[in-house]
Write an enzyme that holds these catalytic residues in place. Structure first.
Site, mmCIF file in Angstrom:
data_model
loop_
_atom_site.group_PDB
_atom_site.id
_atom_site.type_symbol
_atom_site.label_atom_id
_atom_site.label_comp_id
_atom_site.label_asym_id
_atom_site.label_seq_id
_atom_site.Cartn_x
_atom_site.Cartn_y
_atom_site.Cartn_z
ATOM 1 C CG ASP A 692 -1.837 1.184 1.302
ATOM 2 O OD1 ASP A 692 -2.640 1.238 0.159
ATOM 3 O OD2 ASP A 692 -2.001 1.936 2.140
ATOM 4 C CE LYS A 696 -1.785 4.978 1.568
ATOM 5 N NZ LYS A 696 -1.903 5.033 3.198
#
Length: 830
Positions: A692, A696
């Site tokens: 994740d 980002k």
């Protein structure tokens, strides 16, 4: 003297007739001197035309149609009139219907309905309705006399749309009224020739009758009573927020009516204009409402504040013609050649083609005209015939027809005194993805007309209406997919802050469409906070993104914003189509922004091309202004040297707790605690792998200008192999506990250097990486606590003391708040 006219809906039934009689009684009670013009009962004119059509086709069913029309009038008379008043009316009605049957029988035998016969047939609509209502007025205590307008209105022999002989008509009306003091109930729509043949005055003829009578008698005012509260700023069927105009000039009213406003009929205004007699448009069903005053000056009852507001408003209304075609004549043979326009217009006149608008480029290389679709082919053939020689010599191109277009007209006499009106129109349309095909404006600046695709007509009307009439309150039309925790929280926040938005930001949010993974619902008027969940649950519409987008495009609303609260490619794969439909997007879904770099750039390009926005602030740091801060730095010309970030709330919590001075728990226990608190995914390895964080950092790197793909972001694997390879979650935790010493050793090494462990994403020198690093107390990461995110920007301007953004980077409340803020920000630019 006042002249009042009541239209078809006002005389649609005995109940509505009783209502108008109450209005007339109030006039009589006040001592007003007035005359009344009546239309046929609602839809009777159409029924009479159908009667004639059936007869002309030799269809014996014309007798049934005749009986239905007859029965309706006799039933109305019997319901409205008492015994002592009804007998003479029934006898007169019988005579009328006998005469009507005779002429229709003749049409049936001849199999032909001439314009002259049709005028005679339809005249019975007004003659019968006025006969009945005049008697009902007498019964109500108003001394009334039935006046057949054929006695006093003289016309030529142009049946169907006869021209009035005003000299003869004015004399007849004045003489008649001078010798008949009673209230006159006048048949609208009809007149007669000098030799006694019945004629009709064309569309809107009853309004015209009222204006003719008013002008002849020098009336104080002419009142047109209908079923709306006057002339509205736009068609209320298209523009829900349209409102009644208290005042407009004759010229403005004529422009509005020419471009489709149905309340008034252009010739109606001419006799009144010639005598400077005000027209008032009022509502039979709301008689206390003042309506719209049309005249040279505002009505005497307006307040100084109302007059000031009228003077400040540059436009009075927006109207449209739903279907038109454009024909363009172009070619080098037009340049500098005198008489081309005259030949074009002459050809149109000979072909009896009505030109709606005209526009010509200053280069003289083209002339474009707008005509009705029914006349487009005729116009094209006429142009080709007129310019046959030039076409043969190749001096001009064959005229081309552009179909499925509409004209939107902005009308107002004050436009000529205020600069920037055209700019506001074009800006409102451009921001909503409405393409302007052609533009026309006269030097008087009374009207600015734009031709747009027909499917964008309603959107154009609403966008312009909001820009001029509702500029202090903007409506954003939202389409929301995803009603989980973030979606529900967002709905609650928007509901709680609705009043604040309205009063402080002058913005209203309408949730027009909503969907979850199973169902979807739509309501153009806006879904309500207390019912949307129940409506969605009970909806019979199965969700699919193609159908959801199809409905958004079908509604075609201005200021539309799509909100994706999911984490699914089922939704993000359709961003391109949504942006291409001129709909902005706000989303916490990271999948599109972290897809291939080519697709990322493509989506940004489409958004820019369509003049909409693709916003994804909540992709990184939830509600924290991380992407916004980065973009602001770049926009201001700063050079980004390095970005460092703790971008996972889960990993922030784990390493902050693990490295806290007072912590004695092993690494595995803290991961267990994070899972128990709901901070991790069901399998914590999804967090600890850094997948994740990788997305980002990729998004931040792209925003900083790096053309990176996902594989370009290097991620350190912090888990020992047995932990990564464990077959399930229990086995993972067993392996993690077996390697607690490994993580304890890493922590002790960091402590020996006076630092702490942090799982950090970093972009520097054109590369992006994620790794577990040690930071001492000189770095902002050292003091991080809880599950906060932190991003440190080192730039040319923030070199010695980097710019730090810190705060909660996860959670439904802050993520929803971030989306909410984005929606409002998008709204401020549309």
């Amino acid at each position: 003297m006042k002249v009042l006219k009541f239209g078809g809906t006002s005389v649609g039934s005995p109940d509505t007739i009783r209502q108008l009689i109450q209005i007339l009684k109030s006039y009589h009670r006040r001592g007003e001197r007035f005359s009344v013009v009546f239309s046929a009962f609602s839809k009777v004119t159409d029924a009479l035309l159908e009667l004639a059509r059936l007869a002309s086709e030799g269809n014996p069913q014309f007798n049934e149609q005749f009986e239905r029309i007859k029965a309706r009038h006799f039933a109305a008379a019997e319901e409205l009139l008492q015994t002592e008043y009804i007998e003479p009316i029934l006898q007169k009605l019988a005579e009328h219907f006998e005469a009507l049957h005779d002429v229709v029988q003749g049409i049936y035998l001849l199999r032909e309905a001439s314009p002259r016969s049709l005028d005679f047939v339809v005249s019975f609509g007004e003659r019968n309705s006025t006969l009945i209502i005049a008697q009902a007025m007498t019964q109500a205590g108003i001394p009334t006399q039935y006046l057949d307008a054929r006695l006093v209105i003289r016309t030529d022999h142009q049946f169907g749309s006869a021209k009035v002989d005003f000299d003869a008509t004015n004399q007849l009306l004045r003489e008649y009224y001078a010798s008949h003091p009673q209230v006159q109930a006048v048949t609208g729509f009809i007149g007669s020739t000098s030799d006694g043949l019945t004629t009709t005055l064309g569309r809107g003829g009853s309004d015209y009758t009222a204006a003719i009578v008013g002008a002849a008698l020098d009336a104080q005012v002419i009142e047109i009573w209908t079923d709306v509260n006057g002339v509205l700023t736009a068609d209320p069927r298209r523009v829900k927020k349209a409102f009644t105009l208290p005042y407009m000039t004759y010229r403005e009213a004529m422009e509005m009516s020419h471009f489709g406003a149905k309340v008034i009929y252009p010739p109606t205004i001419l006799p009144a204009l010639a005598k400077h007699i005000p027209l008032v448009i009022r509502n039979t069903f709301n008689p206390d409402f003042e309506g719209t005053w049309i005249g040279l000056t505002p009505p005497p009852g307006l307040s100084n504040e109302q007059i000031k507001n009228l003077a400040a408003s540059p436009i009075k209304g927006i109207s449209s013609i739903n279907q038109i075609c454009l024909l363009t004549l172009q070619g080098s043979g037009l340049f500098g050649v005198p008489g081309v326009a005259a030949r074009l217009f002459g050809a149109m006149a000979r072909a009896k083609v009505n030109i709606v608008i005209i526009t010509q480029g200053s280069s003289e290389a083209s002339i474009t005209i707008a005509v009705s679709p029914a006349q487009a082919d005729t116009a094209k053939h006429s142009i080709e015939k007129e310019f046959e020689y030039e076409l043969r010599m190749g001096q001009i191109e064959h005229p081309r027809i552009e179909r499925d277009l509409s004209v939107v007209a902005v009308v107002g006499e004050n436009m000529r005194y205020q600069p920037g009106i055209s700019g506001r129109i074009f800006s409102a349309l451009g921001k909503n993805g409405v393409n302007i095909v052609a533009i026309a404006q006269g030097s008087s600046e009374l009207n600015i007309s734009v031709v747009v695709p027909s499917h964008d007509e309603t959107k154009a009307l609403n966008a312009i209406h909001e820009a001029f009439f509702l500029s202090d309150v903007k409506t954003l039309n939202l389409f929301v997919v995803g009603t989980g925790l973030i979606g529900k929280t967002l709905m609650a926040q928007m509901t709680e802050n609705a009043e604040h938005l309205r009063t402080k930001r002058r913005t209203e949010l309408h949730i027009v469409g909503m969907a979850n993974s199973r169902k979807m619902i739509f309501d153009e008027g806006g879904l309500h906070a207390d019912t949307w969940q129940e409506l969605l649950e009970n909806s019979d519409k199965t969700f699919s993104m193609p159908r959801f987008i199809e409905k958004m495009e079908e509604l075609n609303l201005p200021n539309s914003i799509f909100i994706d609260n999911t984490a699914s490619t089922v939704v993000s794969d359709f961003y391109e189509q949504i942006l291409d439909a001129s709909i902005s997007i706000s989303t916490p879904n990271k999948l599109a922004a972290s897809s291939s770099y080519l697709q990322y750039i493509r989506l940004k390009t489409i958004a820019e091309k369509r003049g909409v926005q693709w916003r994804y602030e909540t992709n990184v740091g939830a509600g924290l202004p991380i992407i916004t801060t980065l973009n602001d730095l770049i926009t201001a010309g700063d050079q980004v040297l390095r970005i460092e970030g703790i971008l996972s709330g889960t990993l922030s919590f784990i390493f902050n707790r693990f490295c806290a001075p007072d912590n004695t728990a092993p690494f595995s226990a803290i991961v267990q605690e994070a899972k128990a608190l709901g901070l991790t995914e069901p399998d914590p390895r999804d967090d600890l792998s850094g997948a994740d964080v990788r997305r980002k950092l990729l998004i931040l790197s792209r925003e900083a200008g790096l053309a990176l793909e996902m594989n370009d972001v290097q991620v350190e694997n912090i888990l020992p192999a047995p932990c990564s390879e464990a077959p399930d979650v229990p086995a993972f935790f067993a392996a993690l506990e077996a390697h607690d010493d490994h993580f304890e050793q890493l922590k002790q090494q960091a402590a020996a250097q006076g630092g702490v462990l942090r799982f950090v994403a970093k972009m520097e020198n054109g590369t992006a990486s994620i790794e577990l690093k040690t930071y001492d107390q000189t770095h902002p990461f050292f003091g991080l606590s809880g599950s906060d995110n932190m991003v440190v920007f080192t730039t040319d301007r923030y070199r010695e003391r980097p710019l730090v953004v810190r705060g909660p980077g996860a959670g439904a409340a802050v993520t929803a708040a971030g989306v909410f803020a984005e929606v409002v920000a998008i709204g401020s630019t549309v």
